[in-house]
Design a protein around this motif. Structure first.
Motif: not given
Length: 605
Positions: A456-459, A542-549
């Motif tokens: 998901s992070i790579n995408a 932090y932004w990615l963790a929020v984005e990925l819930n």
């Protein structure tokens, strides 16, 4: 450390009270064999104490062993290390504490000074003395002060314990010798009770013999394979990578005017904590003096150019080589030694040399770590893939990001080479080969969740930042330290999460550790040494963790940057964090994009 320190006090005081009445026998009892009676009594006390201590430790170990078995960790070496660890850091200290109490009881009796002496011994020699007198231990670990501590039980770096690096033979020998020294004092005290002169002479001779054995084997206890305890190394990284660096690399660009055509590395392990390396280079240089980067603890012995010895200078992480032929292919051979260090273990059981470390001479314009950081913050200022051949015959299992073509011979094209040897296990899940420590739970229970998060992070980073990243076929999930870092190339991913939790229970930390691989493994600019890069990684994670819930996203916190940034740099980072956290989720992404492009600089032409 604190529980065993407390238990040692309880044991020593109990033994003191148990034997303090015996002192009056010197004047009141005149039995001809009183010395042997007392000797047998002390022996019985110690044997009983040993029996109950062993039983208590077994009761404590049973749940741990049961947990390992329930989680399919069935490698015998893990259980052997566990019992060795318990022997060195629990059983032997408890026996030493018992002898402390017996000696003070026999020597001082019920005098008040006896309990005072016992308390002083407990403070000076207990496991916590490395914290109470840390300045003393920061003077170094090569002298007699090595015998002034029994050994911390919970080092900050968890990797050493998992690989057997913590429970070293030197530590075992040292604690046995400490116990032998105190038992020799016990024999000497009891020998003074003898009425017959020949009995006293026999016990004195036995005492001298025991002390001689301790002195004779003391050198074995000084083997420097216990660097995790060397307090003199606590600030080594920060002191070496201070802004007043010993080598002026600001003018290094003319010395990097060369191209490496081929690298051949020949490694030979001389002993359990040392590897001799012969690095052969084929290169073409545009200048007579060139510079390489090599991790500073590794000592260069000799350099040859076209089989002729030449002058060189090794300062910090840099080597300057003179008399190189210009504009024609030349062969250059560097002989050096890789020593065991407190961060990259080279022991009998483990070798850990990651691709992001300059463990062999490479072309790099910056030191290996970022300036001003207490911990090792890797700077990877090299991305060109070079043909590399590695020759390393090993009797243990070996992992590298090169391809094995023959027994102990590996080849490939890499910007950096990983060499991992020792206690690890390979698992195959779908098309991914996972390398983990033998003590870890099998990854089938947590890897699918981690893999989905990384995909998901790579995408996201590809669609929003234009970074094309994919997971390679081999992923190394090890935590050589509590620091978070990662490195990515086409052959493998090194993911050092630095968490004590199972990875699927700590996905926010996984995201933070993965930032280095996504954004900086292939960076060709000086962005890695910019102060705000670390703050960017924290904010991006932090932004990615929020984005990925993800559960429990970790907001960027300047508190954790105090050991990494200077006061001026910290103020700038605090301002950027405040501005970032005050934005909406969508605005934060725009802010991060601008921040990244500012860090990464204009594209190279």
């Amino acid at each position: 450390m604190i529980p065993i320190q407390a238990v040692m006090l309880i044991v020593s005081v109990f033994m003191y009270r148990l034997t303090s009445d015996e002192a009056q026998y010197r004047s009141q009892v005149t039995l001809p064999n009183i010395m042997w009676i007392q000797f047998q009594r002390v022996g019985a006390i110690l044997f009983t104490h040993l029996f109950f201590s062993v039983c208590a430790l077994i009761l404590g170990l049973l749940p741990v062993v049961a947990y390992f078995l329930a989680n399919q960790i069935e490698t015998w070496s893990i259980y052997r290390q566990l019992f060795t660890h318990s022997l060195i850091f629990y059983l032997l200290p408890l026996l030493i504490a018992a002898v402390w109490g017996i000696n003070t009881g026999l020597l001082f009796g019920k005098k008040r000074v006896g309990i005072l002496v016992l308390f002083l011994i407990w403070v000076l020699f207990g496991p916590l003395n490395t914290e109470l007198f840390s300045t003393f231990f920061r003077q170094g670990y090569n002298g007699p002060n090595a015998f002034f501590f029994i050994g911390p039980l919970q080092p900050e770096v968890v990797y050493y314990e998992l690989t057997g690096y913590l429970s070293s033979p030197a530590l075992l020998i040292k604690n046995v010798l400490i116990l032998g020294f105190h038992l020799a004092i016990t024999l000497f005290i009891i020998s003074r009770w003898a009425i017959r002169r020949n009995h006293r002479a026999q016990m004195t001779a036995l005492t001298i013999l025991l002390l001689s054995l301790v002195a004779f084997n003391a050198s074995d206890a000084m083997e420097h394979d216990q660097l995790v305890f060397d307090r003199s190394l606590d600030m080594e990284t920060k002191q070496h990578y201070e802004p007043s660096y010993p080598y002026d690399f600001s003018q290094i660009d003319p010395l990097l005017d060369y191209e490496i055509d081929d690298v051949q590395l020949t490694l030979e392990k001389q002993r359990q904590d040392e590897i001799e390396v012969k690095a052969d280079y084929t290169l073409t240089s545009g200048t007579e003096t060139i510079a390489f980067s090599l991790y500073h603890p590794f000592q260069v012995k000799r350099i040859d150019v076209n089989e002729e010895n030449v002058s060189f200078r090794q300062v910090g992480d840099f080597i300057e080589v003179e008399d190189v032929m210009v504009d024609v292919p030349a062969t250059l051979t560097i002989h050096y030694t890789i020593h065991n260090t407190n961060r990259f273990p080279i022991t009998r059981d483990v070798t850990y040399l990651p691709a992001w470390l300059n463990w062999y001479p490479t072309k790099q314009a910056h030191p290996n770590s970022r300036f001003g950081s207490e911990n090792f913050r890797p700077v990877i200022n090299r991305t060109e893939r070079v043909p590399v051949t590695l020759s390393y015959p090993s009797e243990q299992q070996l992992m590298t990001n090169l391809t094995e073509h023959a027994q102990g011979r590996f080849t490939g094209e890499q910007a950096g080479v990983t060499l991992l040897e020792g206690f690890f296990t390979n698992y195959k899940i779908d098309d991914t080969e996972l390398v983990i420590d033998q003590s870890w739970t099998p990854p089938s229970s947590y890897w699918p969740v981690v893999e989905e998060t990384l995909h998901s992070i790579n995408a996201i980073t590809e669609s929003e930042f234009g970074l094309s990243r994919s997971l390679p076929d081999t992923v190394v999930l090890l935590s050589p330290s509590l620091e978070k870092f990662s490195y990515l190339d086409e052959e493998h991913l090194l993911l050092h999460v630095g968490s004590n939790l199972r990875l699927d229970h700590d996905l926010s930390e996984v995201v933070r550790a993965y930032m280095a691989a996504v954004f900086w493994s292939h960076s060709r600019t000086d962005s890695q040494v910019q102060p705000s890069r670390i703050t960017f990684d924290d904010s991006m994670a932090y932004w990615l963790a929020v984005e990925l819930n993800l559960p429990s996203p970790l907001p960027p916190d300047p508190f954790f940057l105090k050991g990494v940034l200077t006061s001026k740099e910290l103020l700038v980072s605090e301002k950027m964090i405040t501005e970032f956290m005050g934005l909406s989720h969508e605005a934060q992404l725009i802010f991060l994009k601008e921040w990244y492009h500012e860090l990464n600089g204009p594209p190279e032409i």
